[in-house]
Design an enzyme around this catalytic site. Structure first.
Site, PDB file in Angstrom:
ATOM      1  N   TYR A 147     -22.802  29.389  29.122  1.00 57.48           N
ATOM      2  CA  TYR A 147     -21.446  29.380  29.660  1.00 57.48           C
ATOM      3  C   TYR A 147     -20.842  30.776  29.636  1.00 57.48           C
ATOM      4  O   TYR A 147     -20.902  31.487  28.632  1.00 57.48           O
ATOM      5  CB  TYR A 147     -20.572  28.416  28.848  1.00 57.48           C
ATOM      6  CG  TYR A 147     -19.119  28.438  29.254  1.00 57.48           C
ATOM      7  CD1 TYR A 147     -18.717  27.983  30.509  1.00 57.48           C
ATOM      8  CD2 TYR A 147     -18.139  28.921  28.398  1.00 57.48           C
ATOM      9  CE1 TYR A 147     -17.392  28.005  30.895  1.00 57.48           C
ATOM     10  CE2 TYR A 147     -16.806  28.953  28.762  1.00 57.48           C
ATOM     11  CZ  TYR A 147     -16.434  28.497  30.009  1.00 57.48           C
ATOM     12  OH  TYR A 147     -15.126  28.534  30.396  1.00 57.48           O
ATOM     13  N   ASN A 174      -6.191  22.586  33.955  1.00 56.99           N
ATOM     14  CA  ASN A 174      -7.505  23.088  34.320  1.00 56.99           C
ATOM     15  C   ASN A 174      -8.381  21.992  34.922  1.00 56.99           C
ATOM     16  O   ASN A 174      -9.525  21.778  34.514  1.00 56.99           O
ATOM     17  CB  ASN A 174      -8.161  23.714  33.073  1.00 56.99           C
ATOM     18  CG  ASN A 174      -9.309  24.639  33.400  1.00 56.99           C
ATOM     19  OD1 ASN A 174     -10.394  24.472  32.867  1.00 56.99           O
ATOM     20  ND2 ASN A 174      -9.101  25.615  34.266  1.00 56.99           N
ATOM     21  N   ASN A 186     -10.333  19.582  32.845  1.00 56.25           N
ATOM     22  CA  ASN A 186     -11.325  20.100  31.907  1.00 56.25           C
ATOM     23  C   ASN A 186     -10.686  20.209  30.531  1.00 56.25           C
ATOM     24  O   ASN A 186     -11.262  19.790  29.524  1.00 56.25           O
ATOM     25  CB  ASN A 186     -11.817  21.473  32.385  1.00 56.25           C
ATOM     26  CG  ASN A 186     -12.692  22.169  31.358  1.00 56.25           C
ATOM     27  OD1 ASN A 186     -13.687  21.618  30.909  1.00 56.25           O
ATOM     28  ND2 ASN A 186     -12.312  23.389  30.979  1.00 56.25           N
TER      29      ASN A 186
END
Length: 498
Positions: A53, A405, A408
């Site tokens: 990530y 978001n 998320n």
């Protein structure tokens, strides 16, 4: 003398307080070895086409999309989209403390950040260079992204920074302090921002401030009781022991040490108002709460806040939520409640002290010549405004979760808001203590008895030396600060009974 902090050892709240000035931060061989090992492992993982990530992916809700292939480009991508902060700049002392926390976290060698990133942070902390960081933008989840993003950009020479208190273009600030602009790749950039270091720093500094005021409130309560001639039986160890709360027992023991030798006047009612009689129970409950916050601060300062974490020995890149500032959020909300109730106590004690119907016949507002002079009248008005401000802000932030978001971040702790507010209110609580201290100093001038205990006499003498009596009236804003500092400077030795 310049303070030295070793990133190979534990990080303490006192280190964060020291960081407001230039400090020397060192990284020993063990720190550099573990950071280098994690970096080698990261390069291997990327070479094996593993998903990491922030290095190979987009950010947040866009994690399902590929990131930029050039890693310096990926760093720009990380920080550019976070340039959305608003509001006034945070206190540079707080920003410096936050970046010390970030340096310690990265130095643990599980973030995969380049060693030169920690070197840049330590070089900055050795100077007065401080990034200009906007207050608003963090939700305390996925790290303090926007504030730390502004700090990272300033270290790259973008945005603004302070040098010796002057706000400058960041590039000029770097030039003046001789710091080279920081170069980053994608993992470095994300590692700088993907932690709750601002939240942790704000909580630690707030806790330190409330600890000082909590001790001040104990001392001032003792001086109030002694000057009024109260019977100190409300601190009797037999009584307190039956209450069976450890914080109450600890506070009562400290107050008994300060009041040792106190002789009641015999002219007070059998039972004092709760602001005196129940003070050990209130301040003791605050002590128990502060011990909880102490533990959270210690854990936060000893933990790594980032995502993902790298474990070379296990050949593992682990993705998770170590950037979620819920512990600090709960602790900061509890701290704000403590601030409100200790502030209530101090404000009520000042109200008692200026009231001739309850203060043993001292003049109203402790004025040396009532009508021609007004004594503590303005200070008491201001104290009422201060406690109202603290109480208004005591609604917990940690339960205000809002999804963001693209869901998320569907649950967020708002730890940053909670910690920043606690830090703000710690400053107001300090002013309330200073206001009561000024009142106690003035009470001695207008006829209150001299304290009969050595500890209280020592405190009153220090206050009398610090500020003159209010006779005639004068502006008192500076005196409140002086009195607050005087009690803080003397309190440790008095509370310990030394």
């Amino acid at each position: 003398m310049t303070i030295q902090v070793d990133l190979g050892g534990p990080l303490r709240p006192s280190d964060l307080l020291a960081a407001r000035e230039p400090i020397t931060v060192t990284t020993g061989p063990a720190v550099r070895e573990r950071m280098a090992a994690a970096r080698v492992f990261l390069d291997k993982a990327l070479g094996d086409d593993r998903a990491v990530y922030g290095a190979t992916t987009g950010f947040g809700a866009l994690v399902g999309y590929a990131g930029r292939t050039d890693q310096r480009d990926q760093a720009d991508n990380t920080l550019a989209h976070l340039g959305a902060g608003q509001g006034p700049d945070l206190d540079p002392a707080l920003v410096r403390a936050a970046l010390l926390v970030r340096a310690w976290s990265l130095a643990q060698g599980v973030s995969g950040a380049s060693p030169h990133v920690v070197d840049a942070l330590t070089a900055m902390l050795a100077t007065t260079f401080t990034p200009a960081v906007p207050r608003f933008g963090s939700v305390g989840a996925s790290g303090d992204l926007i504030p730390l993003g502004a700090a990272a950009q300033a270290l790259r020479g973008r945005g603004h920074a302070y040098v010796d208190g002057e706000r400058l273009e960041a590039a000029e600030a770097l030039r003046r302090t001789g710091i080279k602009p920081l170069t980053l790749d994608g993992r470095d950039a994300l590692a700088l921002v993907n932690g709750t270091s601002l939240t942790t720093a704000a909580l630690a500094l707030a806790q330190a401030g409330v600890r000082r005021s909590h001790r001040s409130a104990q001392l001032l309560t003792c001086l109030l009781a002694d000057q009024l001639g109260c019977d100190p039986q409300f601190l009797d160890p037999r009584l307190i022991g039956r209450f069976h709360h450890p914080g109450v027992s600890a506070v009562a023991a400290s107050m008994r040490a300060t009041l040792d030798g106190c002789v009641p006047s015999g002219e007070r009612p059998l039972q004092e108002p709760y602001s005196i009689r129940c003070s050990p129970q209130l301040l003791g409950a605050a002590e128990d709460a502060l011990r909880y916050v102490d533990n959270v601060v210690e854990a936060d300062l000893g933990g790594v806040s980032d995502n993902p974490l790298l474990f070379p020995d296990d050949d593992a890149v682990v993705h998770g939520g170590n950037f979620f500032g819920q512990p600090a959020s709960f602790a900061a909300d509890l701290l704000t409640i403590v601030e409100a109730q200790v502030g209530n106590l101090v404000e009520r004690q000042l109200d008692l002290l200026v009231d001739p119907h309850r203060n043993g016949g001292l003049p109203p507002m402790l004025a040396a010549g009532p009508g021609r002079q007004h004594g503590l009248q303005g200070v008491q008005l201001a104290s009422t405004a201060l406690i109202a401000e603290i109480r208004r802000d005591a609604t917990p932030a940690s339960m205000q979760s809002l999804p963001t978001n693209l869901h998320n971040q569907d649950v967020v702790p708002f730890g940053t808001q909670a910690a920043l507010r606690a830090l703000d209110q710690a400053g107001l609580l300090r002013l309330l203590c200073g206001s009561l201290a000024l009142g106690l100093r003035q009470a001695a001038h207008v006829g209150a008895r001299r304290p009969s205990s050595h500890g209280c006499e020592t405190l009153l003498a220090a206050l009398e030396q610090a500020v003159p009596p209010i006779d005639p009236d004068r502006p008192l804003e500076a005196d409140v600060h002086i009195c607050a500092r005087t009690v803080e400077d003397i309190e440790i030795s008095l509370i310990s009974g030394s």
